[in-house]
Design an enzyme around this catalytic site. Structure first.
Site, PDB file in Angstrom:
ATOM      1  N   LYS A   1      42.459  60.139 -34.279  1.00  0.00           N
ATOM      2  CA  LYS A   1      41.241  59.626 -34.913  1.00  0.00           C
ATOM      3  C   LYS A   1      41.452  59.336 -36.403  1.00  0.00           C
ATOM      4  O   LYS A   1      40.493  59.262 -37.168  1.00  0.00           O
ATOM      5  CB  LYS A   1      40.090  60.605 -34.704  1.00  0.00           C
ATOM      6  CG  LYS A   1      39.678  60.714 -33.237  1.00  0.00           C
ATOM      7  CD  LYS A   1      38.351  61.409 -33.038  1.00  0.00           C
ATOM      8  CE  LYS A   1      38.430  62.884 -33.291  1.00  0.00           C
ATOM      9  NZ  LYS A   1      37.145  63.571 -32.974  1.00  0.00           N
TER      10      LYS A   1
ATOM     11  N   ARG B   1      30.568  73.456 -27.130  1.00  0.00           N
ATOM     12  CA  ARG B   1      30.176  72.049 -27.104  1.00  0.00           C
ATOM     13  C   ARG B   1      29.264  71.793 -25.918  1.00  0.00           C
ATOM     14  O   ARG B   1      29.478  72.322 -24.822  1.00  0.00           O
ATOM     15  CB  ARG B   1      31.410  71.139 -26.999  1.00  0.00           C
ATOM     16  CG  ARG B   1      32.445  71.329 -28.099  1.00  0.00           C
ATOM     17  CD  ARG B   1      31.887  71.058 -29.491  1.00  0.00           C
ATOM     18  NE  ARG B   1      31.465  69.687 -29.660  1.00  0.00           N
ATOM     19  CZ  ARG B   1      32.278  68.695 -30.022  1.00  0.00           C
ATOM     20  NH1 ARG B   1      33.570  68.939 -30.260  1.00  0.00           N
ATOM     21  NH2 ARG B   1      31.825  67.474 -30.169  1.00  0.00           N
TER      22      ARG B   1
ATOM     23  N   PRO C   1      32.382  60.050 -34.705  1.00  0.00           N
ATOM     24  CA  PRO C   1      33.220  58.962 -34.214  1.00  0.00           C
ATOM     25  C   PRO C   1      34.444  59.507 -33.476  1.00  0.00           C
ATOM     26  O   PRO C   1      35.134  60.396 -33.974  1.00  0.00           O
ATOM     27  CB  PRO C   1      33.626  58.228 -35.500  1.00  0.00           C
ATOM     28  CG  PRO C   1      32.558  58.576 -36.485  1.00  0.00           C
ATOM     29  CD  PRO C   1      32.156  59.981 -36.148  1.00  0.00           C
ATOM     30  N   GLU C   2      34.674  58.993 -32.274  1.00  0.00           N
ATOM     31  CA  GLU C   2      35.817  59.417 -31.480  1.00  0.00           C
ATOM     32  C   GLU C   2      36.815  58.268 -31.410  1.00  0.00           C
ATOM     33  O   GLU C   2      36.683  57.282 -32.134  1.00  0.00           O
ATOM     34  CB  GLU C   2      35.336  59.888 -30.109  1.00  0.00           C
ATOM     35  CG  GLU C   2      34.384  61.084 -30.218  1.00  0.00           C
ATOM     36  CD  GLU C   2      33.940  61.641 -28.870  1.00  0.00           C
ATOM     37  OE1 GLU C   2      34.544  61.289 -27.843  1.00  0.00           O
ATOM     38  OE2 GLU C   2      32.975  62.425 -28.851  1.00  0.00           O
TER      39      GLU C   2
END
Length: 269
Positions: free
Chosen positions: A57, A259, A2-3
């Site tokens: 976040k 990434r 979740p961002e």
């Protein structure tokens, strides 16, 4: 993972059910998350919820005597459910409310966190964070100034929380595509025009994702159990080998900062 849009979607979803309501007690079924669930949370009793805020976040639940700080980790989600709904395998924390509902935290991978702070200004996990990307403090002038003499590649640079919070992997990929900027350029090569366009694009991409309920790729669900729908609008993220939605060329994938990075060599330069 979740961002920012997913966390903001969660905040907006739970806020009407929690603010002004009373937490009667907490149920912690498995406190072995990224960090152990704070003892103060396990001892909660009849606490009025004053506000639900977000920083980066982290979700911040304000009570009269302190703050519950929630991080969703890699696979966490929050749902509002009836108190009688039986817990399932990965349901680790409940906040039981006075109106018969529960805020239930589900996290298959257990990389999330439930922390406590008496004073947010002295909270270590919130220290040294950059500006919020949707705030006025984050703009093209700020981005251009910070890019000066930066040899770090643009995409990993954007994902540094000391520069700006909440621009995670999905949205860094999408913003760079929309701004027509190659992700493996050094940050110092950004022109002033590109910096202004990139800052504006980051805001638009994040805001659009929030409007669509975030991006569900695997585990994330909104507070009502529905998925986020922004995944249907992704231009490059997770689309390696597929045709670009703009030019038809093949989307490529490389690793930057460990990434996965997705881009169109024709549309980005």
């Amino acid at each position: 993972m979740p961002e920012l849009p997913e966390v903001e979607t969660s905040r907006r979803g739970i806020e009407p059910h929690l603010v002004g309501n009373v937490i009667q007690y907490a149920v912690v079924r498995n406190g072995r998350l990224r960090w152990p669930v704070a003892e103060e949370i396990m001892k909660l009793s009849d606490q009025l919820v004053l506000s639900i805020q977000r920083r980066a976040k982290y979700l911040l639940i304000e009570l009269a005597n302190g703050w519950i700080i929630v991080h969703l980790g890699m696979s966490g989600s929050l749902r509002i459910l009836p108190e009688e709904r039986p817990a399932e395998k990965h349901d680790h924390v409940d906040l039981v409310m006075a109106d018969g509902k529960v805020l239930r935290y589900t996290d298959p991978r257990r990389f999330g966190a439930w922390l406590w702070s008496d004073d947010l200004e002295r909270c270590s996990v919130l220290a040294h964070l950059g500006p919020e990307p949707l705030s006025d403090d984050f703009n093209g002038f700020y981005l251009y100034t910070r890019s000066s003499n930066k040899k770090t590649l643009i995409k990993p640079w954007l994902m540094d929380n000391k520069l700006v919070v909440g621009v995670g992997n999905i949205y860094a990929n999408e913003a760079l595509f929309t701004a027509h900027i190659q992700p493996d350029r050094p940050a110092q090569t950004l022109t002033e025009r590109e910096a202004h366009l990139l800052a504006e694009t980051i805001k638009k991409v994040l805001q659009r994702s929030i409007e669509r309920g975030g991006t569900t790729l695997r585990d994330f669900l909104q507070s009502d159990g529905k998925p986020g729908y922004f995944a249907q609008e992704l231009f490059v993220y997770g689309r390696a080998g597929e045709p670009c939605r703009i030019c038809g060329e093949q989307i490529e994938s490389i690793k930057l900062g460990q990434r996965s990075t997705f881009f169109c060599r024709h549309c980005q330069y």
